[in-house]
Each structure stands twice: as structure tokens, then as C-alpha cells.
Design a protein around this motif. Structure first.
Motif, mmCIF file in Angstrom:
data_model
loop_
_atom_site.group_PDB
_atom_site.id
_atom_site.type_symbol
_atom_site.label_atom_id
_atom_site.label_comp_id
_atom_site.label_asym_id
_atom_site.label_seq_id
_atom_site.Cartn_x
_atom_site.Cartn_y
_atom_site.Cartn_z
ATOM 1 N N GLU A 46 0.811 -1.215 0.000
ATOM 2 C CA GLU A 46 0.000 0.000 0.000
ATOM 3 C C GLU A 46 0.847 1.269 0.000
ATOM 4 O O GLU A 46 0.449 2.292 -0.577
ATOM 5 N N HIS A 47 2.022 1.232 0.620
ATOM 6 C CA HIS A 47 2.844 2.441 0.675
ATOM 7 C C HIS A 47 3.402 2.824 -0.708
ATOM 8 O O HIS A 47 3.934 3.929 -0.884
ATOM 9 N N ARG A 62 0.914 5.759 -3.860
ATOM 10 C CA ARG A 62 0.992 7.180 -4.248
ATOM 11 C C ARG A 62 2.012 7.401 -5.361
ATOM 12 O O ARG A 62 1.741 8.120 -6.334
ATOM 13 N N ARG A 105 -5.646 6.315 -0.780
ATOM 14 C CA ARG A 105 -4.231 6.711 -0.653
ATOM 15 C C ARG A 105 -3.823 7.800 -1.654
ATOM 16 O O ARG A 105 -2.794 8.452 -1.462
ATOM 17 N N SER A 106 -4.591 7.988 -2.714
ATOM 18 C CA SER A 106 -4.111 8.886 -3.777
ATOM 19 C C SER A 106 -5.140 9.912 -4.238
ATOM 20 O O SER A 106 -4.897 10.607 -5.226
ATOM 21 N N ASP A 145 -8.713 6.148 6.084
ATOM 22 C CA ASP A 145 -7.417 6.394 6.715
ATOM 23 C C ASP A 145 -6.985 5.268 7.643
ATOM 24 O O ASP A 145 -6.042 5.433 8.419
#
Length: 430
Positions: free
Chosen positions: A34-35, A38, A62-63, A132
Motif C-alpha cells: 500500500e505504501h 501514491r 491513498r491517492s 485512513d
């Protein structure tokens, strides 16, 4: 071109769904963790500039701040059928249907599927998706339930859950089926097509010689018509005389957006003043037909004539007004019909003036009838979560009032109903 943001394990599934579309190219942003999302999305938008974007709940969360305004987006998510199929796989493995813990799915969806399969809802723990929420919190939720019940497996919509659980328990991924993805892709492709068609819709512009010209009305109008014909943005427009002192321009709305710098200013008015020595005003109209667009343009030009300085206005068929547009890029002001103060009210509500103006038009069409957040979302062409967030903003600003509830679907919880109160707030602020 459609951009696809997918986990590496899902790429084959999305590629299979995409085979039903022709005339479309795809740009991929593939991530393992997931990190990475972006950076992958930023690279996709920068290098490919897609016409639309399809991505799941986690990538969108996330984006979403990276996605340009106005870019068509479809958030694909697992449906009730996908959850039912995950339970079917569990039974096929010889596991009991319950106890079990489930993440990502809305509680209403879990209720619906559990009822359809005649399962004990009290033995099902569910954790709805929160934008979040980190994977660690989702894993902690599952671990707590596993320790308490000894369940042999969990059902998850988050790809990071299995890795975080370190194989200590089985994880069934309730993934969107190719059919679900295919439907989302088709809907997104249609939205892109409709957006392009909308950009090509015809609009009308009426330019008027206002005030007595030094060279006579016929010569002034002829000079104005020649000037507009030489304006590069109107190279493909239809331009003709309209009355004794007017020039009518019919062109795609996108051309008018270009010549007005997105409805901000109209430099051609200054050129008319400097080269022809006359004061020229303009009105633009965008309606459901050419006839209505011309009528709206005439009304907008009449409004522009009331101002002392050269300027222009835009009137649209849904009741929005933009103006005055001066000879340069002056700030926009928005009004709704004859009501003033809409821009100030929109600022207090945390919305754009254009959005609030559309809501005022929706309220007028409802004629006092309440509506649910889902109905409001469908009317505005936004997602259901966006509709609920919009209702919360309007509630905080005192622009809606809750009036009860209604059962929109045979199953599930009743939907709350709200009555818009934008017009009343505008009239109170006069």
C-alpha cells in the motif's frame, strides 16, 4: 486511455475484464504494498495523462488528493456477490460459515448476504472500510476475533492482511469478480465518452454593440463581425448577424471556454473597444437545444448591457449564472437567477459556488420534496459516499433539514430523507 491502479495479484483479473472494451488503451499502475500506491499513481498521471481512472477503495483513499479535478474516476469495490462467493469457497474447503471476521464490506452488505444465506449474524464480526485506516488496525481487529472465537479463517478485502497475519490463519480474499470490474470499466468508458460529447455540445454567444458608435451602427456591427471572424478560437464557429447591432456565434462550448479563459474574462471586448471605438458586451447561453442556448445568450447579453463597463455573462439552462466577465481575467462571481450572495454562502458551507448553484437548481426541481443522500448523488452524478459527505456539509451549514426516513430497497436499512433549504438561505441573505 484508461488508467488502472491494481495490486500485482489482481492484474490478470483486470486484464480479463478489459478484453471486452475496444478502442480503449490502458495504462497500468501496479503495486505490491500500500505504501507504493501514491508513487505509482503519480507516475501514471504524469507519464500517461489518462482520460479516466479505475482503482479500488484502498488506492483511491491513498491517492485521491493527486487526482486532477474533473478527471472521470470509478472506484471499483467488491459487491455482495463477491462476499457470497468467498463464503462459498470457505464451505468448499470444509470450514463452517461462522464464526468469521470480515473487513472492508459495509455492514449493510454483510447483513444482506448473511440473511440470504441464513447465517448467524451475531457470530460475524465486520469492520467496514475507513479511508485512513492502516492495515495494522485491520489485522488487530481480526486477531482479536480469532483469539476470542477460534475461527479458522477471515474474509478480507485488503491484500496486506494475509502477509501481516504471517500465515497463522487462512485469509479468503473477497475480490471483485471480472464481471464487477467489467461493469465498472464500461461505466467509466461511457462517462468519458459523455464528457467528451458534453465538451462538444453547442452553445451560443451574442455580441452586442452597446451605446451609440462613432461610425454608425451598420459599420460598427460589420466591424465586430469581422473582428470575431478573425478570432482564432472561432475559426470553426458559425458567425452571423443578429438584429441591427448584434453578432451571433454558434460553436462548441469548449471554444467559448477557451475564448473566455474558462469563463473568467473576455479580452476580445477590449480589442473591440480599441480597434472599433465602440463598447461591446456579450452574453453566452448553454441549454438543452440550440434555440434555448440562443435565448439564454440574449438574456445574458441584456444583463451585460446594464453594467457600465464592457463585460459578459453566461446563463445556463439549469439556472446558473457566471459573471460579470470583464475585459481581462477578473474574479468570477456566481449567482443563482436573481439571488445574490451565493458565493458567500458557498464559502460558509465549504463548497464551490458552482456546486451550490447546481444544488439550488435541484431544490427547485424537487418542489419541496425530500430526498435521500443516494438520490442526491444520482442526480448530481457523484458516488454515494460523496453524496453522504455532501449532505453532512449541507447539514453543518444549515442548508438541509432531516425530515424522516424511507425504505428505498426491500432489504437493508431505511435511508434518511432531507429537504434542501438553499433558496430560503439565499432569500434570507438579501
Amino acid at each position: 486511455m484508461i488508467g488502472l491502479v491494481v495490486h500485482a495479484a489482481h492484474r490478470a483479473r483486470f486484464a480479463d475484464a478489459a478484453r471486452t472494451l475496444t478502442g480503449v488503451t490502458f495504462a497500468w499502475a501496479v503495486y505490491e504494498h500500500e505504501h507504493e500506491i501514491r508513487d505509482r499513481v503519480a507516475s501514471l498521471l504524469r507519464e500517461h495523462r489518462p482520460d479516466g481512472l479505475l482503482l479500488g477503495l484502498v488506492p483511491y483513499a491513498r491517492s485521491r488528493d493527486l487526482i486532477p479535478d474533473g478527471l472521470p474516476v470509478r472506484v471499483t469495490r467488491s459487491a455482495a456477490l463477491d462476499l457470497a462467493l468467498a463464503w462459498a469457497r470457505a464451505r468448499g474447503n470444509g470450514w463452517p460459515a461462522t464464526p468469521v471476521s470480515i473487513d472492508t464490506f459495509a455492514s449493510e452488505t454483510v447483513d444482506e448476504v448473511a440473511a440470504a444465506l441464513d447465517l448467524d449474524r451475531t457470530a460475524i464480526a465486520s469492520l467496514p472500510f475507513e479511508p485512513d485506516q492502516p492495515v495494522a488496525d485491520v489485522v488487530a481487529f481480526h486477531r482479536e476475533h480469532l483469539e476470542r472465537t477460534g475461527a479458522p479463517y477471515v474474509i478480507s478485502g485488503r491484500m496486506g492482511v494475509a502477509a501481516a497475519l504471517d500465515g497463522r490463519t487462512a485469509v479468503l480474499h473477497a475480490l471483485a469478480t471480472p464481471g464487477t470490474i467489467r461493469a465498472d470499466l464500461h461505466e467509466l468508458a461511457l462517462r468519458i465518452r459523455n464528457k467528451r460529447a458534453d465538451a462538444q455540445r453547442f452553445a451560443a454567444g451574442l455580441f452586442l454593440v452597446a451605446g451609440p458608435p462613432h461610425t454608425g451602427p451598420d459599420r460598427a456591427r460589420a466591424g465586430l463581425q469581422h473582428l470575431l471572424g478573425d478570432t482564432p478560437e472561432f475559426a470553426d464557429a458559425w458567425i452571423d448577424r443578429r438584429g441591427a447591432r448584434g453578432v451571433l456565434v454558434l460553436a462548441p462550448a469548449s471554444l467559448f471556454e477557451a475564448v473566455t479563459r474558462q469563463w473568467v474574462g473576455l479580452p476580445v471586448l477590449a480589442e473591440a473597444r480599441d480597434t472599433l471605438g465602440v463598447r461591446v458586451v456579450a452574453g453566452f447561453g448553454i441549454g438543452g437545444s440550440a434555440r434555448l442556448s440562443v435565448t439564454l445568450a440574449e438574456r445574458a447579453a441584456a444583463r451585460a448591457e446594464q453594467d457600465a463597463e464592457p463585460g459578459a455573462y453566461l446563463f445556463t439552462g439549469d439556472g446558473m449564472t457566471i459573471g460579470p466577465m470583464g475585459v481581462s481575467a477578473v474574479p468570477l462571481t456566481y449567482t443563482y437567477r436573481e439571488h445574490g450572495g451565493l458565493e458567500e454562502l458557498a464559502g460558509r458551507a465549504g463548497l464551490s459556488a458552482a456546486t451550490l448553484s447546481r444544488l439550488a437548481a435541484v431544490e427547485r426541481g424537487l418542489d419541496g420534496r425530500p430526498l435521500s443522500p443516494g438520490e442526491l448523488a444520482r442526480t448530481l452524478g457523484i458516488t454515494d459516499p460523496s453524496g453522504r459527505r455532501l449532505i453532512r456539509k449541507l447539514t453543518g451549514a444549515g442548508l438541509v433539514a432531516e425530515t424522516g426516513s424511507a425504505q428505498e430497497h426491500r432489504k437493508g436499512r431505511p435511508s434518511r430523507l432531507y429537504r434542501l433549504a438553499i433558496t430560503r438561505a439565499l432569500e434570507a441573505g438579501r
